[in-house]
Design a protein around this motif. Structure first.
Motif, PDB file in Angstrom:
ATOM      1  N   VAL A 126      48.474  13.983-111.596  1.00  0.00           N
ATOM      2  CA  VAL A 126      47.131  14.352-111.145  1.00  0.00           C
ATOM      3  C   VAL A 126      47.114  15.787-110.638  1.00  0.00           C
ATOM      4  O   VAL A 126      46.192  16.553-110.922  1.00  0.00           O
ATOM      5  N   ASN A 127      48.149  16.168-109.894  1.00  0.00           N
ATOM      6  CA  ASN A 127      48.178  17.495-109.285  1.00  0.00           C
ATOM      7  C   ASN A 127      48.195  18.603-110.334  1.00  0.00           C
ATOM      8  O   ASN A 127      47.596  19.664-110.132  1.00  0.00           O
ATOM      9  N   GLU A 128      48.867  18.368-111.452  1.00  0.00           N
ATOM     10  CA  GLU A 128      48.901  19.387-112.500  1.00  0.00           C
ATOM     11  C   GLU A 128      47.502  19.672-113.052  1.00  0.00           C
ATOM     12  O   GLU A 128      47.230  20.770-113.530  1.00  0.00           O
ATOM     13  N   LYS A 129      46.615  18.681-112.946  1.00  0.00           N
ATOM     14  CA  LYS A 129      45.255  18.852-113.454  1.00  0.00           C
ATOM     15  C   LYS A 129      44.304  19.397-112.395  1.00  0.00           C
ATOM     16  O   LYS A 129      43.243  19.922-112.732  1.00  0.00           O
ATOM     17  N   THR A 130      44.662  19.238-111.124  1.00  0.00           N
ATOM     18  CA  THR A 130      43.707  19.568-110.069  1.00  0.00           C
ATOM     19  C   THR A 130      44.068  20.812-109.266  1.00  0.00           C
ATOM     20  O   THR A 130      43.188  21.374-108.610  1.00  0.00           O
ATOM     21  N   THR A 131      45.325  21.238-109.284  1.00  0.00           N
ATOM     22  CA  THR A 131      45.666  22.447-108.530  1.00  0.00           C
ATOM     23  C   THR A 131      44.971  23.648-109.173  1.00  0.00           C
ATOM     24  O   THR A 131      44.912  23.761-110.397  1.00  0.00           O
ATOM     25  N   PRO A 132      44.395  24.533-108.374  1.00  0.00           N
ATOM     26  CA  PRO A 132      43.485  25.539-108.947  1.00  0.00           C
ATOM     27  C   PRO A 132      44.150  26.675-109.724  1.00  0.00           C
ATOM     28  O   PRO A 132      43.476  27.347-110.490  1.00  0.00           O
ATOM     29  N   ASP A 356      33.594  26.944 -92.530  1.00  0.00           N
ATOM     30  CA  ASP A 356      32.820  26.683 -91.309  1.00  0.00           C
ATOM     31  C   ASP A 356      33.714  26.555 -90.080  1.00  0.00           C
ATOM     32  O   ASP A 356      33.539  25.654 -89.243  1.00  0.00           O
ATOM     33  N   GLY A 357      34.716  27.410 -90.004  1.00  0.00           N
ATOM     34  CA  GLY A 357      35.552  27.458 -88.809  1.00  0.00           C
ATOM     35  C   GLY A 357      36.737  26.527 -88.791  1.00  0.00           C
ATOM     36  O   GLY A 357      37.523  26.541 -87.838  1.00  0.00           O
ATOM     37  N   SER A 358      36.911  25.696 -89.821  1.00  0.00           N
ATOM     38  CA  SER A 358      38.069  24.798 -89.863  1.00  0.00           C
ATOM     39  C   SER A 358      38.646  24.784 -91.271  1.00  0.00           C
ATOM     40  O   SER A 358      37.954  25.084 -92.249  1.00  0.00           O
ATOM     41  N   PHE A 359      39.913  24.436 -91.365  1.00  0.00           N
ATOM     42  CA  PHE A 359      40.599  24.442 -92.654  1.00  0.00           C
ATOM     43  C   PHE A 359      40.398  23.114 -93.375  1.00  0.00           C
ATOM     44  O   PHE A 359      40.449  22.038 -92.765  1.00  0.00           O
ATOM     45  N   ASP A 360      40.158  23.212 -94.698  1.00  0.00           N
ATOM     46  CA  ASP A 360      39.911  21.998 -95.474  1.00  0.00           C
ATOM     47  C   ASP A 360      41.225  21.339 -95.886  1.00  0.00           C
ATOM     48  O   ASP A 360      42.315  21.814 -95.553  1.00  0.00           O
ATOM     49  N   THR A 361      41.124  20.235 -96.613  1.00  0.00           N
ATOM     50  CA  THR A 361      42.299  19.442 -96.991  1.00  0.00           C
ATOM     51  C   THR A 361      43.267  20.274 -97.827  1.00  0.00           C
ATOM     52  O   THR A 361      42.861  20.884 -98.815  1.00  0.00           O
ATOM     53  N   PRO A 362      44.549  20.331 -97.440  1.00  0.00           N
ATOM     54  CA  PRO A 362      45.522  21.151 -98.174  1.00  0.00           C
ATOM     55  C   PRO A 362      45.711  20.674 -99.614  1.00  0.00           C
ATOM     56  O   PRO A 362      45.632  19.477 -99.915  1.00  0.00           O
ATOM     57  N   VAL A 363      45.956  21.653-100.502  1.00  0.00           N
ATOM     58  CA  VAL A 363      46.191  21.392-101.921  1.00  0.00           C
ATOM     59  C   VAL A 363      47.584  21.889-102.281  1.00  0.00           C
ATOM     60  O   VAL A 363      47.945  23.028-101.973  1.00  0.00           O
ATOM     61  N   ASN A 364      48.379  21.034-102.911  1.00  0.00           N
ATOM     62  CA  ASN A 364      49.700  21.437-103.391  1.00  0.00           C
ATOM     63  C   ASN A 364      49.529  22.423-104.539  1.00  0.00           C
ATOM     64  O   ASN A 364      48.737  22.190-105.460  1.00  0.00           O
ATOM     65  N   LEU A 365      50.276  23.538-104.513  1.00  0.00           N
ATOM     66  CA  LEU A 365      50.091  24.582-105.517  1.00  0.00           C
ATOM     67  C   LEU A 365      50.699  24.250-106.874  1.00  0.00           C
ATOM     68  O   LEU A 365      50.538  25.021-107.816  1.00  0.00           O
ATOM     69  N   GLY A 366      51.414  23.131-107.001  1.00  0.00           N
ATOM     70  CA  GLY A 366      51.848  22.691-108.319  1.00  0.00           C
ATOM     71  C   GLY A 366      53.231  23.147-108.720  1.00  0.00           C
ATOM     72  O   GLY A 366      53.896  23.943-108.046  1.00  0.00           O
ATOM     73  N   SER A 367      53.678  22.643-109.876  1.00  0.00           N
ATOM     74  CA  SER A 367      55.061  22.824-110.312  1.00  0.00           C
ATOM     75  C   SER A 367      55.369  24.223-110.821  1.00  0.00           C
ATOM     76  O   SER A 367      56.535  24.565-111.002  1.00  0.00           O
ATOM     77  N   SER A 368      54.348  25.051-111.047  1.00  0.00           N
ATOM     78  CA  SER A 368      54.646  26.408-111.500  1.00  0.00           C
ATOM     79  C   SER A 368      55.153  27.290-110.357  1.00  0.00           C
ATOM     80  O   SER A 368      55.705  28.364-110.597  1.00  0.00           O
ATOM     81  N   VAL A 369      54.988  26.810-109.114  1.00  0.00           N
ATOM     82  CA  VAL A 369      55.539  27.545-107.971  1.00  0.00           C
ATOM     83  C   VAL A 369      56.458  26.664-107.131  1.00  0.00           C
ATOM     84  O   VAL A 369      57.421  27.151-106.539  1.00  0.00           O
TER      85      VAL A 369
END
Length: 629
Positions: A126-132, A356-369
């Motif tokens: 899933v992460n390979e498809k969703t990491t930006p 809006d002053g707070s950090f959103d849900t963290p995203v794993n940067l994926g297998s390329s890094v």
């Protein structure tokens, strides 16, 4: 006499060996407490394989990234002492297993640790498809192949700064037997070489560790790590804490090196990163109040040079394990390393945007890094999508530069969540459907515990997306995927329950939602809709027109007087007649279902002829309108 002398000598020899082992074990434990893991491991290997020895030996290998030996030793520990092992060993064993890419066994231990199913391969898919983004990494040329280099940061426009063990004149660090760290600066060439590598002055570099520099936008202020020269004996271990220092560029040299006021000899503050405006300093710490081993904090840098009170970034960013190496980009995106969020193994790089002053849900940067080992100390210039990351994937800490690109797999992604509009509770089991421009179903999914969904779409197309849940008003949106720019749609659904909106809709004793209408009357032994019944049914017509996705079961019921078969057939005819009336008023037949139940579902005790008066039987003669979706 000779025999007695021999026995005595043997006993003395055995006693001497036991005493020597106890002495060695005591020294190994002391080295372990001081985090001298390589030396501790050498001694533990010579001792009996007790639970205590195996635990500390496995941890010594784990903390020194010798994962093959860590896996072997943890496995021996679990085979021999599995019933008495602290649950935290399951986590470290799982991380070591991930390090050798044994995800199946790792997930078994993580599932036990978190008390829920963990599926790393599914996460990766899933992460390979969703990491930006994806990253093209290239290792910086390292002139001293046995040294460790990490934590490369931008130092002005054309220079970089990093930490290294390349100074062999420094004393060796007992953790890994490498020289103490110093800070260096250099020029980075276009072909990935570090030129004119120069150590910072003795104002910065001392006989202790220095690392992780960060600089103000004007280059006149520098923050960095320095390990305390003295070790602190805590309740559990004897360690030297890490502290953050500030230096100022004065008359062409770094000067005025001062310790930040929130440092302590009782805990570590490390890995500083300064925001572009210089008003906020991010760092990692294990100070009291942390959620896990290390958490990410921020502290205000005041105009008068003072500092605010450090603030923990909270449980969305921090877990019960390690969050370290924060980096705040020029556009206020936080990058950090973590082994507490689900990842590929060891420390992984995550990103979180300030909204809006707070950090959103963290995203794993994926297998390329990220790799199955430790990846950390990420820095980037967002304006040109270039930066640096550190990793021990080669066996030593190494520096890598990268170019960042958009992840084409996520370019036309639509994703979101489904919540109850009023309670904000995730709607587990909601159906989300993606339609093409012709109304054909492209894909659908029943959302899980987090009530989230994700669909891959194509460029230059019109789509419609709908969310449905039984008892709720369905919601749908139309959107277009442009082929000229990145389109990553985020569509969140907030569904409202029918009963929260319409006073006529009530939940019965069985939990079913029903539309309450005035009573419908039929002539004796007839199923034709009378004018007064039509007036009542028109209220239902209006309601179904208002909610075009609402589906209704029309059910008819009789009282207990008369023949069973007669009553059943009569109720079926009346239910069917009611359905046909609704259809005649324009309601789609596919939205309706009719059912006759005869006398089988009474609302009171009048279940036989002669038991009740007319009013008692009349209660059971009724039509009901139950919402099916």
């Amino acid at each position: 006499m000779k025999k007695q002398t021999y026995i005595l000598a043997s006993l003395l020899l055995v006693s001497g060996i036991v005493l020597a082992q106890k002495s060695n074990l005591k020294r190994a434990d002391k080295l372990f407490e001081m985090r001298s893991y390589m030396q501790a491991a050498d001694i533990y290997e010579t001792n009996d394989r007790t639970q205590h020895v195996l635990q500390n030996l496995a941890d010594s290998y784990y903390y020194n990234a010798n994962l093959q030996k860590a896996v072997k030793t943890y496995r021996e520990l679990f085979v021999n002492y599995g019933d008495s092992i602290d649950i935290e060993f399951n986590f470290r064993y799982a991380q070591a297993l991930k390090g050798v890419q044994d995800y199946k066994e790792a997930d078994a231990h993580l599932s036990k640790y978190y008390n829920q199913e963990i599926n790393t391969p599914a996460f990766i898919a899933v992460n390979e498809k969703t990491t930006p983004h994806t990253f093209q990494l290239a290792q910086l040329i390292n002139e001293t192949g046995t040294s460790s280099d990490f934590g490369l940061a931008f130092y002005g426009e054309d220079k970089v700064a990093f930490a290294s063990t390349r100074n062999t004149e420094n004393p060796s660090y007992s953790w890994n037997n490498l020289p103490y760290l110093d800070l260096y600066f250099a020029t980075l060439t276009n072909d990935g070489k570090l030129e004119n590598i120069t150590p910072f002055s003795n104002e910065i570099n001392t006989t202790s560790h220095e690392s992780n520099a960060t600089f103000s936008s004007d280059g006149k202020t520098m923050y960095f790590n320095r390990t305390n020269a003295t070790r602190t004996k805590t309740e559990d271990e004897r360690i030297a804490q890490i502290q953050i220092f500030k230096a100022e560029w004065v008359d062409g040299a770094w000067a005025n090196v001062t310790k930040l006021p929130f440092n302590s000899n009782s805990f570590s503050c490390e890995h500083p990163s300064l925001s572009k405006d210089g008003k906020t300093l991010y760092f990692a710490s294990d100070m009291p109040g942390t959620i896990g081993g290390f958490d990410i904090y921020k502290v205000a840098v005041n105009e008068d040079g003072t500092y605010g009170t450090p603030e923990n970034l909270g449980p969305k960013i921090n877990t019960k394990h390690r969050e370290q190496f924060p980096y705040i980009s020029d556009i206020d995106v936080l990058y950090f390393a973590s082994d507490g969020h689900l990842g590929y193994g060891g420390l992984d790089i995550f990103r979180s945007s300030l909204v809006d002053g707070s950090f959103d849900t963290p995203v794993n940067l994926g297998s390329s890094v990220n790799s199955n080992l430790d990846d950390f100390a990420f820095t980037i210039r967002e304006k040109d999508n270039k930066g640096f990351v550190s990793s021990n994937r080669s066996g030593f800490d190494r520096l890598y530069n990268f170019a960042r690109q958009e992840n084409t797999l996520t370019k036309y992604l639509v994703s979101g969540i489904v919540n109850d509009k009023n309670s904000k509770v995730p709607l587990l089991g909601a159906l989300v459907t993606l339609f093409d421009s012709k109304g054909s179903i492209v894909q659908d999914v029943i959302v899980g515990e987090k009530a989230d969904y994700s669909f891959k779409t194509e460029p230059n197309k019109v789509y419609k997306i709908r969310a449905e849940q039984k008892g709720y008003i369905s919601q749908e949106f139309e959107f277009y995927t442009s082929g000229k720019e990145k389109i990553q749609q985020n569509i969140n659904f907030s569904l409202e329950a029918y009963k929260d909106v319409e006073a006529r809709i009530k939940e019965n004793e069985k939990g079913a939602l029903q539309v309450e209408l005035d009573k419908i009357y039929f002539d004796f032994n007839k199923s034709k809709i009378r004018p007064d019944a039509a007036t009542t049914l028109n209220v239902l017509v209006d309601l179904m027109n208002k909610y075009p996705l609402m589906q209704i079961e029309v059910s008819a019921h009789t009282d207990a007087r008369g023949n069973d078969r007669y009553n059943l057939n009569l109720s079926k005819r009346r239910a069917a007649a009611t359905l046909e009336y609704l259809v005649s008023k324009g309601i789609d037949r596919n939205r309706l279902k009719s059912e006759g139940y005869g006398e089988t579902q009474p609302l009171n005790h009048c279940i036989k002829p002669g038991m009740c008066d007319q009013a008692g039987y009349e209660v059971n003669r009724r039509c009901e309108f139950t919402i099916l979706n």
